[in-house]
Design an enzyme around this catalytic site. Structure first.
Site, PDB file in Angstrom:
ATOM      1  N   GLN A 104      -0.430   1.220   4.076  1.00 48.52           N
ATOM      2  CA  GLN A 104      -0.516   0.219   2.823  1.00 48.52           C
ATOM      3  C   GLN A 104      -1.585  -0.688   3.439  1.00 48.52           C
ATOM      4  O   GLN A 104      -1.369  -1.217   4.404  1.00 48.52           O
ATOM      5  CB  GLN A 104       0.798  -0.391   2.607  1.00 48.52           C
ATOM      6  CG  GLN A 104       0.365  -1.240   1.332  1.00 48.52           C
ATOM      7  CD  GLN A 104       1.438  -2.337   1.145  1.00 48.52           C
ATOM      8  OE1 GLN A 104       1.663  -3.083   1.847  1.00 48.52           O
ATOM      9  NE2 GLN A 104       1.739  -2.429   0.049  1.00 48.52           N
ATOM     10  N   TYR A 184      -0.554 -11.914  -3.138  1.00 52.27           N
ATOM     11  CA  TYR A 184      -1.578 -11.478  -1.738  1.00 52.27           C
ATOM     12  C   TYR A 184      -2.998 -11.315  -2.263  1.00 52.27           C
ATOM     13  O   TYR A 184      -3.092 -11.519  -3.748  1.00 52.27           O
ATOM     14  CB  TYR A 184      -1.165 -10.603  -0.982  1.00 52.27           C
ATOM     15  CG  TYR A 184       0.083 -10.643  -0.086  1.00 52.27           C
ATOM     16  CD1 TYR A 184       0.165 -11.801   0.697  1.00 52.27           C
ATOM     17  CD2 TYR A 184       1.314 -10.134  -0.615  1.00 52.27           C
ATOM     18  CE1 TYR A 184       1.319 -12.079   1.347  1.00 52.27           C
ATOM     19  CE2 TYR A 184       2.491 -10.274   0.130  1.00 52.27           C
ATOM     20  CZ  TYR A 184       2.460 -11.328   0.949  1.00 52.27           C
ATOM     21  OH  TYR A 184       3.722 -11.710   1.575  1.00 52.27           O
ATOM     22  N   ARG A 231      -0.743  -0.764  -5.494  1.00 52.22           N
ATOM     23  CA  ARG A 231       0.621  -1.363  -6.008  1.00 52.22           C
ATOM     24  C   ARG A 231       0.325  -2.971  -6.516  1.00 52.22           C
ATOM     25  O   ARG A 231      -0.584  -3.447  -6.174  1.00 52.22           O
ATOM     26  CB  ARG A 231       1.368  -1.634  -4.515  1.00 52.22           C
ATOM     27  CG  ARG A 231       2.865  -1.864  -4.981  1.00 52.22           C
ATOM     28  CD  ARG A 231       3.786  -2.163  -3.772  1.00 52.22           C
ATOM     29  NE  ARG A 231       4.935  -1.805  -3.872  1.00 52.22           N
ATOM     30  CZ  ARG A 231       5.938  -2.444  -3.334  1.00 52.22           C
ATOM     31  NH1 ARG A 231       6.033  -3.392  -2.548  1.00 52.22           N
ATOM     32  NH2 ARG A 231       7.420  -2.247  -3.741  1.00 52.22           N
ATOM     33  N   GLY A 325      13.195   0.397  -0.845  1.00 52.01           N
ATOM     34  CA  GLY A 325      13.105  -0.287   0.320  1.00 52.01           C
ATOM     35  C   GLY A 325      14.299  -0.640   1.017  1.00 52.01           C
ATOM     36  O   GLY A 325      14.572   0.122   1.982  1.00 52.01           O
TER      37      GLY A 325
HETATM   38  C1  PHB Z   1       7.347 -10.062   3.697  1.00 46.34           C
HETATM   39  O1  PHB Z   1       7.236  -9.832   4.734  1.00 46.34           O
HETATM   40  O2  PHB Z   1       8.418 -10.975   3.496  1.00 46.34           O
HETATM   41  C2  PHB Z   1       6.575  -9.423   2.729  1.00 46.34           C
HETATM   42  C3  PHB Z   1       5.359  -9.073   2.889  1.00 46.34           C
HETATM   43  C4  PHB Z   1       4.637  -8.232   2.066  1.00 46.34           C
HETATM   44  C5  PHB Z   1       5.248  -8.331   0.804  1.00 46.34           C
HETATM   45  C6  PHB Z   1       6.145  -8.853   0.416  1.00 46.34           C
HETATM   46  C7  PHB Z   1       6.905  -9.422   1.329  1.00 46.34           C
HETATM   47  O3  PHB Z   1       4.328  -7.774  -0.135  1.00 46.34           O
END
Ligand code: PHB
Length: 367
Positions: A104, A184, A231, A325
Site C-alpha cells: 500500500q 490522506y 482504496r 483488519g
Molecule cells: C492509523 O495509523 O491510525 C491509520 C493509518 C492509516 C490509515 C488509517 C489509520 O489509513
C-alpha cells in the site's frame, strides 16, 4: 451456523493477473514496527506477514513513497534502495508460504507535522488545517496549516508514487494499492473541505479527481493496471479532517466510473473512521451496493465484517472479496479459523502501534 454458509469465502478468484486462493483479504494496517533510522522492513515484519500468508491477498500497511509523505512514526518506506531490498525478505516469506501481497503506497499530506519535515510545513492541496492530531516522536501533536502544493510539487509527488511503485515490483510485491482513503493526500484533493484550489486540480469534480487519475495514468503505464488497486473511503465524515458535502457522492460516482477505464486489479472500499463513527456493516453494504452498479471490476469491501456476513455479501454479489483488519491482527490463521468454524481471538488494542513482537507476532494459531 454451519460451515456450508461460508463457502463463498473460499472460492478462488482472479484479481488483475493474480489468482487468489480465497476471498479473504488482509486489510492494510499501520503497525509501526519499522524502528530504525532508514525506515526499513525487518525480519519481524516479514514474520508477521508470513504468519498471515493463507489470506487470499495481503495488503501491506501503508508505506511512505517519500520523506515528504511521512506523518506517522516507525512507518517503513519504499523510496530508497535499502528500503526496496528490505522488502524482499517480506515478499519472499509470503510467497514461500503460497500467499500474495500488495504494497500500500501512502502519502499523509496535511495529516502530518513539521516535526517530520525538518520544520517545513506538510504538503497538501490547500493551506487548510485539518484540525486533527499527528503521531510524532514527541507524542500526539496538533496539525498545522499545511503548504498548498505548487505544480512542481504535484509533479514531484506523482513521480514519487511512480518510483515507489517501481520499487515495490522490484521488491517482489504482486502489485500496489494506492491509498486514496481516510483523509490522506489523495482524499484531500477529492474533498472540497480540504481543496479550494483554483487551478485544474481544484474546483469542479473533474478537477478534484485530476491528481489521483493523473497518478494512475503514470502508474498504469509504468507497472500495468493489473498490478494496481485503489482504496477509497467515500462516506468518511467528521474524521481525519474530512467533512462530507453535497458534492461528495457525485465526486465518488464520477471517480469510480473513471476507474472503469483502467482495468485495475481491484477497487477497495472502506467504511473506516478514526472516531467511533465507522460505518456499520449495513452502511458499508449499502455504500458498496451503490458503487457496485457503477464499477465494473473486482471489488473488495471492508469494515466490521465477520465470516458470516462477509460470505453473504459475496454470495449476494455485492462484493467479490472482503478485507479484515482487526481480526487479522489477532488471528494469523483467520482463514483456517473461518473454514473450521473455530473461535476468533480478540485483539489487544494496547499493542496495535507499539514496538516489538508483543501483540504483533505472538498471537497463537488454532493448532
Ligand atoms: C492509523 O495509523 O491510525 C491509520 C493509518 C492509516 C490509515 C488509517 C489509520 O489509513
Amino acid at each position: 451456523m454451519t460451515t456450508e454458509n461460508l463457502d463463498p469465502l473460499f472460492e478462488p478468484i482472479t484479481a488483475g493477473h493474480i489468482e487468489l486462493n480465497n476471498r479473504i483479504v488482509m486489510a492494510p494496517m499501520t503497525r509501526n514496527r519499522s524502528d530504525d533510522e532508514e525506515h526499513l522492513a525487518n525480519d519481524l515484519i516479514a514474520e508477521y506477514y508470513g504468519q498471515r500468508a493463507t489470506a487470499g491477498l495481503i495488503i501491506s500497511e501503508g508505506i511512505f513513497v517519500s520523506p515528504d509523505a511521512a506523518g506517522y512514526i516507525r512507518v517503513p518506506g519504499l523510496y530508497t534502495k535499502a528500503q526496496t531490498e528490505s522488502w524482499k525478505t517480506v515478499t519472499e516469506t509470503v510467497h514461500r508460504k503460497g500467499g500474495k501481497i500488495f504494497a500500500q503506497l501512502w502519502h499523509t499530506g496535511r495529516i502530518s507535522h513539521p516535526d517530520f519535515h525538518d520544520g517545513r510545513l506538510p504538503l497538501a492541496p490547500s493551506a487548510i488545517n485539518p484540525h486533527v492530531q499527528a503521531y510524532t516522536k514527541n507524542g500526539l501533536a496538533d496539525t498545522v496549516i499545511p503548504k498548498a502544493m505548487n505544480l512542481e510539487e504535484i509533479k514531484t509527488t506523482i513521480s514519487d508514487f511512480d518510483n515507489a511503485a517501481i520499487n515495490a515490483m522490484k521488491a517482489g510485491f504482486d502489485g500496489v494499492e494506492i491509498h486514496a482513503a481516510n483523509g490522506y493526500l489523495f482524499h484531500q484533493f477529492l474533498a472540497k473541505c480540504a481543496n479550494n484550489r483554483t487551478d485544474n486540480y481544484g474546483g469542479s469534480i473533474e478537477n478534484r479527481c485530476h491528481f489521483l487519475l493523473e497518478t494512475l495514468d503514470v502508474l498504469t503505464t509504468e507497472i500495468g493496471a493489473e498490478n494496481i488497486g485503489v482504496r477509497l473511503n467515500p462516506d468518511l465524515n467528521d474524521s481525519f479532517g474530512i467533512t462530507m458535502d453535497d458534492s461528495t457522492r457525485p465526486t465518488f460516482d464520477y471517480l469510480i466510473e473513471k476507474l472503469n477505464h483502467y482495468d485495475l486489479a481491484y477497487l477497495h472500499l472502506s467504511g473506516f473512521s478514526k472516531s467511533n463513527a465507522s460505518s456499520s456493516v449495513e452502511e458499508v453494504i449499502a455504500m458498496a451496493a451503490h458503487f457496485r452498479e457503477i464499477y465494473k471490476g473486482k471489488l473488495i469491501i471492508n469494515r466490521g465484517f465477520d465470516a458470516e456476513n462477509a460470505a453473504k455479501a459475496i454470495q449476494k454479489g455485492i462484493t467479490d472479496m472482503v478485507s479484515f483488519g482487526i481480526p487479522y491482527i489477532a488471528n494469523p490463521d483467520l482463514v483456517e479459523r473461518f473454514r473450521n468454524n473455530l473461535p476468533i481471538n480478540k485483539a489487544d488494542r494496547s499493542t496495535f502501534y507499539s514496538v516489538g513482537a508483543k501483540g504483533y507476532t505472538d498471537y497463537p494459531t488454532s493448532k
